[in-house]
Design a protein around this motif. Structure first.
Motif, PDB file in Angstrom:
ATOM      1  N   VAL A 133       9.739   1.843  -3.601  1.00 25.84           N
ATOM      2  CA  VAL A 133       8.855   1.636  -2.471  1.00 25.84           C
ATOM      3  C   VAL A 133       9.295   1.991  -1.356  1.00 25.84           C
ATOM      4  O   VAL A 133      10.228   1.661  -0.489  1.00 25.84           O
ATOM      5  N   ILE A 134       8.853   3.456  -1.159  1.00 26.77           N
ATOM      6  CA  ILE A 134       9.238   4.236   0.073  1.00 26.77           C
ATOM      7  C   ILE A 134       7.571   4.478   0.584  1.00 26.77           C
ATOM      8  O   ILE A 134       6.757   4.385  -0.134  1.00 26.77           O
ATOM      9  N   ARG A 135       7.660   5.238   1.935  1.00 25.10           N
ATOM     10  CA  ARG A 135       6.298   5.682   2.310  1.00 25.10           C
ATOM     11  C   ARG A 135       5.305   4.795   2.153  1.00 25.10           C
ATOM     12  O   ARG A 135       4.173   5.011   1.516  1.00 25.10           O
ATOM     13  N   SER A 136       5.384   3.458   2.187  1.00 23.90           N
ATOM     14  CA  SER A 136       4.561   2.107   1.862  1.00 23.90           C
ATOM     15  C   SER A 136       4.397   1.247   3.247  1.00 23.90           C
ATOM     16  O   SER A 136       5.230   0.978   3.788  1.00 23.90           O
ATOM     17  N   ILE A 137       3.004   0.682   3.189  1.00 27.20           N
ATOM     18  CA  ILE A 137       2.767  -0.032   4.226  1.00 27.20           C
ATOM     19  C   ILE A 137       2.695  -1.235   3.480  1.00 27.20           C
ATOM     20  O   ILE A 137       2.404  -1.464   2.523  1.00 27.20           O
ATOM     21  N   LEU A 138       3.453  -2.403   4.123  1.00 24.75           N
ATOM     22  CA  LEU A 138       3.550  -3.707   3.670  1.00 24.75           C
ATOM     23  C   LEU A 138       2.666  -4.692   4.499  1.00 24.75           C
ATOM     24  O   LEU A 138       2.961  -4.660   5.849  1.00 24.75           O
TER      25      LEU A 138
ATOM     26  N   LEU B  30       0.928  -1.006   0.103  1.00 23.89           N
ATOM     27  CA  LEU B  30      -0.180  -0.056   0.058  1.00 23.89           C
ATOM     28  C   LEU B  30       0.851   1.241  -0.102  1.00 23.89           C
ATOM     29  O   LEU B  30       1.357   1.620   1.073  1.00 23.89           O
ATOM     30  N   SER B  31       1.088   1.952  -1.072  1.00 24.33           N
ATOM     31  CA  SER B  31       2.223   2.749  -1.326  1.00 24.33           C
ATOM     32  C   SER B  31       1.817   4.248  -1.457  1.00 24.33           C
ATOM     33  O   SER B  31       0.932   4.443  -2.452  1.00 24.33           O
ATOM     34  N   ALA B  32       2.411   5.329  -0.892  1.00 24.47           N
ATOM     35  CA  ALA B  32       2.238   6.441  -1.265  1.00 24.47           C
ATOM     36  C   ALA B  32       3.698   7.081  -1.577  1.00 24.47           C
ATOM     37  O   ALA B  32       4.051   8.063  -0.944  1.00 24.47           O
ATOM     38  N   THR B  33       4.388   6.329  -2.638  1.00 25.36           N
ATOM     39  CA  THR B  33       5.670   6.826  -2.806  1.00 25.36           C
ATOM     40  C   THR B  33       5.588   8.089  -3.685  1.00 25.36           C
ATOM     41  O   THR B  33       4.966   8.112  -4.760  1.00 25.36           O
ATOM     42  N   PRO B  34       6.584   8.942  -3.481  1.00 29.95           N
ATOM     43  CA  PRO B  34       6.508  10.232  -4.479  1.00 29.95           C
ATOM     44  C   PRO B  34       7.599  10.023  -5.465  1.00 29.95           C
ATOM     45  O   PRO B  34       7.951  10.981  -6.256  1.00 29.95           O
TER      46      PRO B  34
END
Length: 418
Positions: A371-376, A216-220
């Motif tokens: 894949v940063i700022r992401s829930i795994l 679940l990613s909010a990567t910029p």
């Protein structure tokens, strides 16, 4: 093709519709426009064919998979594919167990651009099916109790130890990360992603479901994309908080633009990316299109540079991905030594974190994020994880680096009720 009147409503229904399948991928630009994106959002659902493999000869297997199907494929590269590219290993604990590489050929593919939804794979009737799709969000606990693998003092000690390596000349810069996690937790992945995407809409956001595992990613950040014969990478290095006060926000932005430490971090990674692209480029074609660009997102301002090159026609585009992987912004310089120190000082295996996911088109164009700022989330074991980190240089203040980690984690913590 269908013109959409209520885009956000269709997007929400499409994601819930896709989530009923064992495998799906949703990539969303959140209306950020750039010269490289092919679609505003794209959604792939259900799998005709799947490729799942461990580091060893994963990139060669992907080449064979792509050349056999010559179709749209969606998938991800785990950070630990580094062990295939260099003489490295990963022995830290892993509670998520994502495959090192995973790709699938979708049964259904819908792309959206300029107000129009288009079915690229599957019957045209799926647009009407999505339009009439009914969904009921699961009830989940309001607050997820989050723990940290490293407490503040431990984090500071490790950063100081890494700075000693810099003083000794082992490295110039290293990206050091640590894990936040929750055990025995049940979430509704779609609902959680929607909340994250609302709190922190970013240009490379995405939802990836592979059976019981979720990104679940909010990567910029964009890792690498290919359009025609052009490769483009956009590393992020340099972060500053936002302010609700417009004048103060502009002043923060200007300070970030002129911050010597942040510029030093950024230019080291730009040089690293230039070196990585040179391996795949037509000689003399590597160009820095933008240096120290400042871009604003809901939680943070970021310093982003853009580097591009012409792909050497003798190099397979999948080898070009391999030549630049893992991305410089998440490793450090020199790259191999930085990765060895990452393994030594971090306590959790990165796995899919600081890897990449995205898609490859039938004509060999591709776009992959970081894949940063992401829930795994591993639904079967009820384990939730996210990691945050930053670039450690000689000038880094360990306490301030820790605060920056919390700033980067703020959107996810908010979504999880912390």
């Amino acid at each position: 093709m269908k013109n959409l009147q209520n885009i956000s409503n269709f997007k929400q229904k499409a994601l819930h519709w896709a989530n009923q399948f064992e495998v799906c991928c949703f990539l969303d630009s959140n209306n950020y426009r750039d010269a490289y994106s092919a679609y505003d959002f794209i959604i792939a659902a259900d799998a005709h064919h799947e490729l799942k493999c461990a580091a060893g000869n994963a990139f060669d297997q992907l080449k064979s998979f792509y050349s056999f199907h010559k179709q749209w494929i969606f998938g991800f590269f785990s950070y630990d594919l580094k062990n295939e590219i260099e003489d490295l290993h990963s022995n830290n604990s892993d509670h998520l167990n994502f495959p090192d590489l995973y790709f699938f050929v979708p049964k259904y593919l819908i792309a959206f651009k300029n107000g129009n939804a288009e079915v690229l794979i599957g019957p045209e009737s799926i647009l009407a099916e999505i339009d009439s799709f009914q969904f009921k969000p699961e009830i989940q606990s309001k607050k997820v109790t989050i723990a940290q693998r490293l407490l503040r003092d431990e984090y500071v000690q490790k950063v100081e130890a890494l700075k000693d390596h810099i003083i000794r000349g082992d490295i110039y810069e290293v990206n050091f990360c640590h894990e936040f996690f929750a055990e025995n937790i049940k979430i509704d992945p779609v609902q959680t992603f929607e909340a994250l995407n609302q709190v922190s809409p970013t240009p490379f956001a995405g939802y990836f479901k592979v059976h019981d595992k979720y990104i679940l990613s909010a990567t910029p950040e964009r890792f690498l994309c290919k359009r025609g014969s052009k490769l483009t990478s956009q590393p992020i290095k340099g972060t500053a908080k936002r302010s609700a006060d417009l004048a103060e926000d502009e002043a923060i932005k200007l300070r970030l633009r002129n911050d010597i430490k942040e510029q030093a971090e950024n230019v080291m990674i730009v040089d690293l990316v230039r070196h990585d692209l040179t391996k795949s480029a037509v000689k003399g074609s590597v160009t820095v299109n933008e240096l120290f660009g400042i871009y604003s997102f809901p939680q943070v301002h970021q310093m982003i540079s853009t580097i591009s090159c012409e792909l050497n026609p003798e190099i397979h585009f999948i080898d070009a991905i391999k030549n630049a992987f893992p991305m410089g912004s998440m490793t450090g310089a020199p790259k191999v030594k930085a990765m060895k120190l990452i393994e030594e000082y971090e306590v959790t295996k990165r796995g899919i974190y600081s890897g990449s996911f995205g898609c490859i088109s039938p004509d060999g164009d591709f776009d992959f994020n970081v894949v940063i700022r992401s829930i795994l989330y591993h639904a079967k074991s009820k384990y939730l994880s996210f990691q945050v980190g930053g670039a450690i240089t000689y000038q880094s203040d360990a306490a301030l680096e820790y605060e920056e980690c919390l700033l980067k984690a703020s959107a996810i913590l908010k979504v999880l009720g912390n």
